[in-house]
Design a protein around this motif. Structure first.
Motif, PDB file in Angstrom:
ATOM      1  N   PRO A  54       0.831  -1.215   0.000  1.00 37.52           N
ATOM      2  CA  PRO A  54       0.000   0.000   0.000  1.00 37.52           C
ATOM      3  C   PRO A  54       0.865   1.265   0.000  1.00 37.52           C
ATOM      4  O   PRO A  54       1.048   1.922   1.029  1.00 37.52           O
ATOM      5  CB  PRO A  54      -0.809  -0.131   1.284  1.00 37.52           C
ATOM      6  N   ASP A 110       0.363   4.201  -1.142  1.00 33.82           N
ATOM      7  CA  ASP A 110      -0.320   5.450  -0.785  1.00 33.82           C
ATOM      8  C   ASP A 110      -0.338   5.649   0.723  1.00 33.82           C
ATOM      9  O   ASP A 110      -0.160   6.775   1.216  1.00 33.82           O
ATOM     10  CB  ASP A 110      -1.747   5.454  -1.343  1.00 33.82           C
ATOM     11  N   SER A 111      -0.549   4.564   1.463  1.00 33.41           N
ATOM     12  CA  SER A 111      -0.541   4.659   2.934  1.00 33.41           C
ATOM     13  C   SER A 111       0.845   5.022   3.448  1.00 33.41           C
ATOM     14  O   SER A 111       0.993   5.824   4.386  1.00 33.41           O
ATOM     15  CB  SER A 111      -0.995   3.335   3.547  1.00 33.41           C
ATOM     16  N   LEU A 138       1.680   8.706   2.948  1.00 29.36           N
ATOM     17  CA  LEU A 138       1.090   9.606   3.934  1.00 29.36           C
ATOM     18  C   LEU A 138       1.997   9.792   5.143  1.00 29.36           C
ATOM     19  O   LEU A 138       2.012  10.853   5.773  1.00 29.36           O
ATOM     20  CB  LEU A 138      -0.273   9.065   4.387  1.00 29.36           C
ATOM     21  N   ILE A 192       3.101   0.547   8.339  1.00 30.06           N
ATOM     22  CA  ILE A 192       1.798   0.037   7.919  1.00 30.06           C
ATOM     23  C   ILE A 192       1.487  -1.199   8.754  1.00 30.06           C
ATOM     24  O   ILE A 192       2.360  -1.719   9.452  1.00 30.06           O
ATOM     25  CB  ILE A 192       1.770  -0.342   6.409  1.00 30.06           C
ATOM     26  N   GLU A 205      -2.378  -4.669   5.789  1.00 33.26           N
ATOM     27  CA  GLU A 205      -2.505  -3.733   4.674  1.00 33.26           C
ATOM     28  C   GLU A 205      -1.791  -4.211   3.411  1.00 33.26           C
ATOM     29  O   GLU A 205      -2.052  -3.699   2.323  1.00 33.26           O
ATOM     30  CB  GLU A 205      -1.968  -2.357   5.064  1.00 33.26           C
TER      31      GLU A 205
END
Length: 345
Positions: free
Chosen positions: A74, A76-77, A80, A134, A138
């Motif tokens: 992931p 995108d996570s 962030l 993460i 995920e």
């Protein structure tokens, strides 16, 4: 961030290194049957690859590239938390996969560059989860399951299709011909056509192994938008062709001469089966192993002539290298990622 930022330059250099490895090992697998059957010389194979591999990578490679870039971890996570972590993780994945493929090529072993990069990206994801960036849940395990499933199906499908194609050729053409050797000469042209087909198919699927992580890193650093830049795809195509031309002869020898005796009819059967299976999976956005598919197809052709026609000792070594690839790439990637974080890149 500038294109000349050290981290961006490292990513681009690593992507080129990985693409070079793919050409030296995986593309060599794809073209080895043409050389082994005598249909093409190594120089001719390089010319064909330069045109069709590049075309497949640039015009049909974005589907699988997206899967490698964002379909496993992931990103995108992670972005962030810190976009640089994505870039560093993908750099670690490319380097880990590249090192493993270089080692395998040195020992003339046709390993899967797809397995290498998927394992390496997974290693980065697991280490990110270990650090608490993460959660383990995920990681996109369902996508991984589909990818692994395709790895099991593709060599079997390649073997079955190649077996059927060659059996039909042998029964309806070779056994009824007055001179089977003229027949073989006619199939030289057909094998040249399938060499073009398999080069295109390989470019469409395996360019993602170099460009997927590179794009993910560049995107995280805001050096690439939602659409994969054409120059990034072209970078992968160029790197693969250079890899074939400079070091691909080592693996070509294994695929072309050591598994089973190849003639133009056998080579045509193996290549057509492999390319068809690979293009099907490229359209489905699934990164499969051209290596596994081709080796399966070559074995299928060999089995059509009886089990004695297949060198089981060579196959055994290849299978062992396949089994080791994913854990070796994952562990190496995790260690490189931890090391890069430790030195503060």
């Amino acid at each position: 961030m500038s294109l000349f930022d050290p981290l961006v330059l490292l990513l681009i250099a690593a992507g080129l290194y990985m693409a070079w490895n793919i050409g030296a090992n995986d593309l060599a697998n794809a073209m080895g049957t043409s050389v082994g059957s005598g249909a093409l010389s190594i120089k001719q194979v390089i010319i064909i690859a330069a045109v069709f591999e590049f075309a497949g990578a640039v015009f049909f490679g974005k589907r699988v590239t997206s899967t490698i870039a964002k379909g496993i971890v992931p990103v995108d996570s992670i972005s962030l938390v810190d976009p640089h972590l994505v870039a560093i993780g993908m750099l670690a994945a490319i380097l880990a996969a590249g090192f493993w493929i270089t080692l395998a090529t040195f020992y003339n072993l046709p390993v899967s560059t797809t397995h290498s990069i998927v394992g390496a990206v997974l290693g980065f994801g697991l280490m990110a989860a270990y650090y608490g960036i993460i959660g383990f849940e995920e990681i996109k395990w369902t996508v991984l399951a589909k990818i692994v499933g395709s790895w099991l199906v593709s060599p079997l499908l390649g073997a079955l299709l190649a077996y059927v194609i060659f059996s039909i050729i042998r029964y309806f053409i070779l056994q009824k011909a007055d001179d089977p050797y003229n027949v073989e000469k006619k199939f030289v042209f057909l094998q040249i056509m399938t060499a073009c087909y398999i080069a295109f198919a390989h470019g469409s699927n395996d360019v993602a192994n170099a460009i997927g992580p590179l794009y993910a890193g560049l995107h995280a650093l805001e050096m690439a938008g939602l659409s994969i830049p054409l120059w990034v795809m072209a970078l992968g195509g160029i790197g693969m062709v250079v890899g074939l031309g400079t070091w691909g002869y080592r693996v070509i020898e294994t695929i072309g001469t050591r598994i089973t005796e190849l003639t133009p009819t056998r080579g045509f059967s193996a290549e057509f089966a492999t390319a068809s299976v690979v293009v099907l999976h490229s359209y489905s956005s699934l990164p499969i192993s051209t290596t596994h598919t081709l080796v399966g197809s070559v074995i299928g052709v060999g089995l059509a002539g009886g089990l004695a026609a297949v060198d089981l000792s060579v196959i055994g070594k290849i299978v062992v290298s396949w089994v080791v690839t994913v854990p070796a790439a994952a562990l190496t990637s995790a260690l490189i990622f931890a090391g890069l974080l430790g030195v503060g890149i």
